[in-house]
Design an enzyme around this catalytic site. Structure first.
Site, PDB file in Angstrom:
ATOM      1  N   TRP A 152       0.805  -1.224   0.000  1.00 54.25           N
ATOM      2  CA  TRP A 152       0.000   0.000   0.000  1.00 54.25           C
ATOM      3  C   TRP A 152       0.834   1.269   0.000  1.00 54.25           C
ATOM      4  O   TRP A 152       0.302   2.349  -0.254  1.00 54.25           O
ATOM      5  CB  TRP A 152      -0.911   0.031   1.239  1.00 54.25           C
ATOM      6  CG  TRP A 152      -0.231  -0.330   2.523  1.00 54.25           C
ATOM      7  CD1 TRP A 152      -0.248  -1.541   3.156  1.00 54.25           C
ATOM      8  CD2 TRP A 152       0.600   0.532   3.325  1.00 54.25           C
ATOM      9  NE1 TRP A 152       0.519  -1.489   4.293  1.00 54.25           N
ATOM     10  CE2 TRP A 152       1.044  -0.238   4.425  1.00 54.25           C
ATOM     11  CE3 TRP A 152       1.006   1.857   3.227  1.00 54.25           C
ATOM     12  CZ2 TRP A 152       1.880   0.276   5.424  1.00 54.25           C
ATOM     13  CZ3 TRP A 152       1.842   2.387   4.200  1.00 54.25           C
ATOM     14  CH2 TRP A 152       2.270   1.588   5.278  1.00 54.25           C
ATOM     15  N   ASN A 153       2.137   1.208   0.302  1.00 49.93           N
ATOM     16  CA  ASN A 153       2.871   2.463   0.503  1.00 49.93           C
ATOM     17  C   ASN A 153       3.157   3.204  -0.806  1.00 49.93           C
ATOM     18  O   ASN A 153       3.179   4.428  -0.837  1.00 49.93           O
ATOM     19  CB  ASN A 153       4.155   2.218   1.290  1.00 49.93           C
ATOM     20  CG  ASN A 153       5.103   1.263   0.595  1.00 49.93           C
ATOM     21  OD1 ASN A 153       4.698   0.336  -0.101  1.00 49.93           O
ATOM     22  ND2 ASN A 153       6.392   1.463   0.778  1.00 49.93           N
ATOM     23  N   GLY A 228       6.702  -6.434  -0.025  1.00 52.20           N
ATOM     24  CA  GLY A 228       5.973  -6.330   1.231  1.00 52.20           C
ATOM     25  C   GLY A 228       6.868  -6.637   2.414  1.00 52.20           C
ATOM     26  O   GLY A 228       8.095  -6.562   2.329  1.00 52.20           O
ATOM     27  N   SER A 229       6.264  -7.012   3.513  1.00 48.66           N
ATOM     28  CA  SER A 229       7.001  -7.237   4.752  1.00 48.66           C
ATOM     29  C   SER A 229       7.771  -8.551   4.713  1.00 48.66           C
ATOM     30  O   SER A 229       7.456  -9.466   3.940  1.00 48.66           O
ATOM     31  CB  SER A 229       6.037  -7.260   5.947  1.00 48.66           C
ATOM     32  OG  SER A 229       5.230  -8.429   5.890  1.00 48.66           O
ATOM     33  N   GLU A 249      10.900  -8.385  -2.581  1.00 48.03           N
ATOM     34  CA  GLU A 249      11.506  -7.187  -2.020  1.00 48.03           C
ATOM     35  C   GLU A 249      10.852  -6.958  -0.671  1.00 48.03           C
ATOM     36  O   GLU A 249       9.659  -6.681  -0.593  1.00 48.03           O
ATOM     37  CB  GLU A 249      11.298  -5.990  -2.964  1.00 48.03           C
ATOM     38  CG  GLU A 249      12.253  -4.834  -2.663  1.00 48.03           C
ATOM     39  CD  GLU A 249      11.616  -3.759  -1.826  1.00 48.03           C
ATOM     40  OE1 GLU A 249      11.754  -3.834  -0.580  1.00 48.03           O
ATOM     41  OE2 GLU A 249      10.993  -2.857  -2.380  1.00 48.03           O
ATOM     42  N   LEU A 250      11.646  -7.101   0.414  1.00 46.64           N
ATOM     43  CA  LEU A 250      11.067  -7.290   1.734  1.00 46.64           C
ATOM     44  C   LEU A 250      11.397  -6.198   2.745  1.00 46.64           C
ATOM     45  O   LEU A 250      11.292  -6.405   3.934  1.00 46.64           O
ATOM     46  CB  LEU A 250      11.505  -8.651   2.291  1.00 46.64           C
ATOM     47  CG  LEU A 250      11.165  -9.858   1.403  1.00 46.64           C
ATOM     48  CD1 LEU A 250      11.685 -11.136   2.027  1.00 46.64           C
ATOM     49  CD2 LEU A 250       9.667  -9.945   1.154  1.00 46.64           C
ATOM     50  N   CYS A 283      10.313   1.547   1.906  1.00 44.11           N
ATOM     51  CA  CYS A 283      11.271   0.466   2.163  1.00 44.11           C
ATOM     52  C   CYS A 283      12.691   0.994   2.267  1.00 44.11           C
ATOM     53  O   CYS A 283      13.520   0.419   2.975  1.00 44.11           O
ATOM     54  CB  CYS A 283      11.189  -0.585   1.055  1.00 44.11           C
ATOM     55  SG  CYS A 283       9.605  -1.439   0.977  1.00 44.11           S
ATOM     56  N   GLU A 382      12.779  -2.429  11.545  1.00 42.70           N
ATOM     57  CA  GLU A 382      12.200  -1.421  10.667  1.00 42.70           C
ATOM     58  C   GLU A 382      10.975  -0.778  11.320  1.00 42.70           C
ATOM     59  O   GLU A 382      10.013  -1.448  11.660  1.00 42.70           O
ATOM     60  CB  GLU A 382      11.804  -2.052   9.328  1.00 42.70           C
ATOM     61  CG  GLU A 382      11.340  -1.049   8.299  1.00 42.70           C
ATOM     62  CD  GLU A 382      11.048  -1.687   6.952  1.00 42.70           C
ATOM     63  OE1 GLU A 382      11.273  -1.032   5.912  1.00 42.70           O
ATOM     64  OE2 GLU A 382      10.585  -2.847   6.922  1.00 42.70           O
ATOM     65  N   GLU A 459      14.352  -5.421  -9.390  1.00 39.29           N
ATOM     66  CA  GLU A 459      13.455  -4.627 -10.217  1.00 39.29           C
ATOM     67  C   GLU A 459      14.262  -3.445 -10.729  1.00 39.29           C
ATOM     68  O   GLU A 459      15.394  -3.212 -10.311  1.00 39.29           O
ATOM     69  CB  GLU A 459      12.222  -4.196  -9.418  1.00 39.29           C
ATOM     70  CG  GLU A 459      11.386  -5.387  -8.980  1.00 39.29           C
ATOM     71  CD  GLU A 459      10.108  -5.031  -8.269  1.00 39.29           C
ATOM     72  OE1 GLU A 459       9.027  -5.295  -8.818  1.00 39.29           O
ATOM     73  OE2 GLU A 459      10.188  -4.481  -7.149  1.00 39.29           O
TER      74      GLU A 459
END
Length: 480
Positions: A152-153, A228-229, A249-250, A283, A382, A459
């Site tokens: 969502w960010n 995401g997380s 991508e975490l 992130c 984080e 990416e």
């Protein structure tokens, strides 16, 4: 009176909610009001979307890449036409100021233009054989049907990285956006439809965690792409069907190192921008700063003064606010937990440190915490909110060790005017991206990805396209 939008799925070239029986309310975090309703896709809906992508794949993979490029350019053009509609949906659903949301949409359009150009640059190779009469050709082919899940960010930009690269490579795709931000994804897929993407090539399903599990675990999915997380990434590890390739991508917990040779004003400006932009919900946000003891006092005083002056407001009412609301109550709870832990262990709260603004909104004041040792949560976990912890260091080796001392490895930053320090820091930091004397760790034409617990794969750049391709060795005996 707020008009509540009804989001629609996009499957096989049609906007439809056929087969949907459950709905999710979408809340504006700045006001607490419901602004949209999104379908909770069940297993049957996910099946339809994946089946549509599977049917469309043979035709799309054989479509001339120059024609695929034309389609991607048209998507970008449609996004440009509707940028304010998409941006408004972003702000209403996750809280970032409209000015930032418009910037996100413009970067989304650039991603489609970029991968349109990369689509026609998928090159192979010829390999020498030790026997005459043979030629070995290495070809790159699309992996197939992709399941993509975005957070969502950055609710459309992070879809776009996956969608543009996958379509450019010749894959078909099913996207699931966050349940917190479905409207902006629907608006993006209206652009996809208007651009003339063939039916089934790009599909959208909405829903929460269970929908995501059904999608990534579907037996007819050939690749999973997820942002995401870390906890959700681990869940995907356990959910994928069989041996399915994936890119993950975490997240970050990103450090900045400020040496005694840094330009302090520039270092503060960079920390301010990368620490508090999007309310710290990035992130690659700066979570923790390590500052040489000789410039430590000047740095924290300047950072706190400038952070306290940031304008926090509803991003629709004040489009150019510096900080909007946070997106979720769980996010605010985590920020409060980190700040309470820092206080308990002796940190100085130089500014912020609590909620602000309308009590119905999820606003948290930009917060600077000084004198933060590594054991504080803010320095090793984080935060994903508008909080920066700061600690002094004595030697560069100590700073690099502290910066590397968490499981994260996505991005790191440093400020120094000394050339030797630049290379010592750049080579010593164990992160996928390192930015020195700037805080823009990711650019579209360079690979972006993490190390350690921050993910797998890349990416951006041509490497982002390569993630949707696999190799074939074609060995021909021709006798010449």
């Amino acid at each position: 009176m707020t008009v509540i939008r009804e989001c629609t799925q996009y499957i096989d070239g049609q906007m439809s909610n056929d087969g949907v029986v459950e709905w999710i309310d979408v809340i504006n975090p700045a006001t607490g009001q419901v602004v949209a309703r999104a379908p909770e896709a069940g297993a049957a809906v996910v099946d339809r979307a994946v089946e549509a992508a599977r049917r469309a794949w043979p035709g799309w993979r054989r479509t001339n890449p120059f024609k695929r490029a034309q389609v991607l350019h048209r998507i970008a053009d449609e996004i440009d036409k509707h940028e304010r509609t998409i941006a408004t949906a972003i702000t209403e659903e996750m809280g970032k100021p409209l000015g930032e949301a418009l910037g996100e949409v413009r970067k989304l359009a650039k991603a489609f233009h970029y991968y349109a150009e990369e689509a026609v640059r998928v090159f192979g190779a010829t390999i020498p054989n030790e026997e005459d009469g043979f030629t070995s050709i290495i070809e790159r082919e699309p992996v197939g049907v992709v399941a993509a899940i975005a957070p969502w960010n950055y609710p459309v930009e992070l879809i776009g990285w996956k969608l543009a690269a996958a379509l450019g490579a010749g894959c078909t795709i099913v996207v699931k956006p966050s349940e917190y931000t479905p409207s902006s994804a629907v608006a993006l897929f209206r652009c996809v439809h208007a651009a003339g993407v063939p039916a089934g090539v790009a599909n959208l399903v909405t829903g929460a965690r269970q929908t995501g599990k059904q999608l990534v675990g579907h037996p007819d999915v050939d690749k999973v792409a997820f942002t995401g997380s870390g906890a959700a990434g681990e869940d995907i590890y356990r959910t994928v069907s069989g041996i399915t390739p994936f890119s993950l991508e975490l997240g970050g917990n990103c450090p900045i190192v400020v040496t005694k040779h840094a330009n302090i004003q520039k270092a503060v400006a960079g920390t301010l921008r990368r620490g508090f932009r999007n309310a710290g919900q990035i992130c690659i946000a700066i979570n923790r700063a390590y500052v040489h003891e000789s410039v430590y006092a000047a740095f924290v005083d300047m950072l706190a003064a400038r952070a306290a002056a940031l304008v926090v407001a509803d991003g629709l009412i004040n489009e150019q606010a510096d900080v909007g609301s946070m997106a979720t109550r769980a996010g605010v709870d985590k920020v409060e937990r980190h700040v309470a832990d820092a206080r308990k262990h002796g940190a100085r709260v130089l500014c912020g440190g609590g909620r602000t603004g309308d009590s119905k909104g999820l606003f948290y004041a930009p917060t600077v915490l000084a004198d933060c040792p590594q054991q504080m949560l803010v320095m090793h976990e984080e935060t994903f909110g508008p909080v920066v912890g700061v600690a002094p260091f004595a030697t560069l080796d100590e700073a690099i060790e502290l910066a590397n001392g968490t499981p994260a490895g996505l991005a790191a930053y440093a400020y120094t005017e000394d050339l030797r320090e630049t290379f010592e820091i750049g080579r010593g930091l164990e992160f996928g991206s390192v930015a020195i004397n700037n805080v823009d760790a990711g650019i579209m034409n360079a690979p972006y990805g993490g190390r350690k617990q921050s993910g797998i794969g890349y990416e951006h750049g041509h490497e982002g396209l390569e993630g949707y391709l696999h190799l074939k060795h074609l060995r021909v005996h021709h006798g010449a």
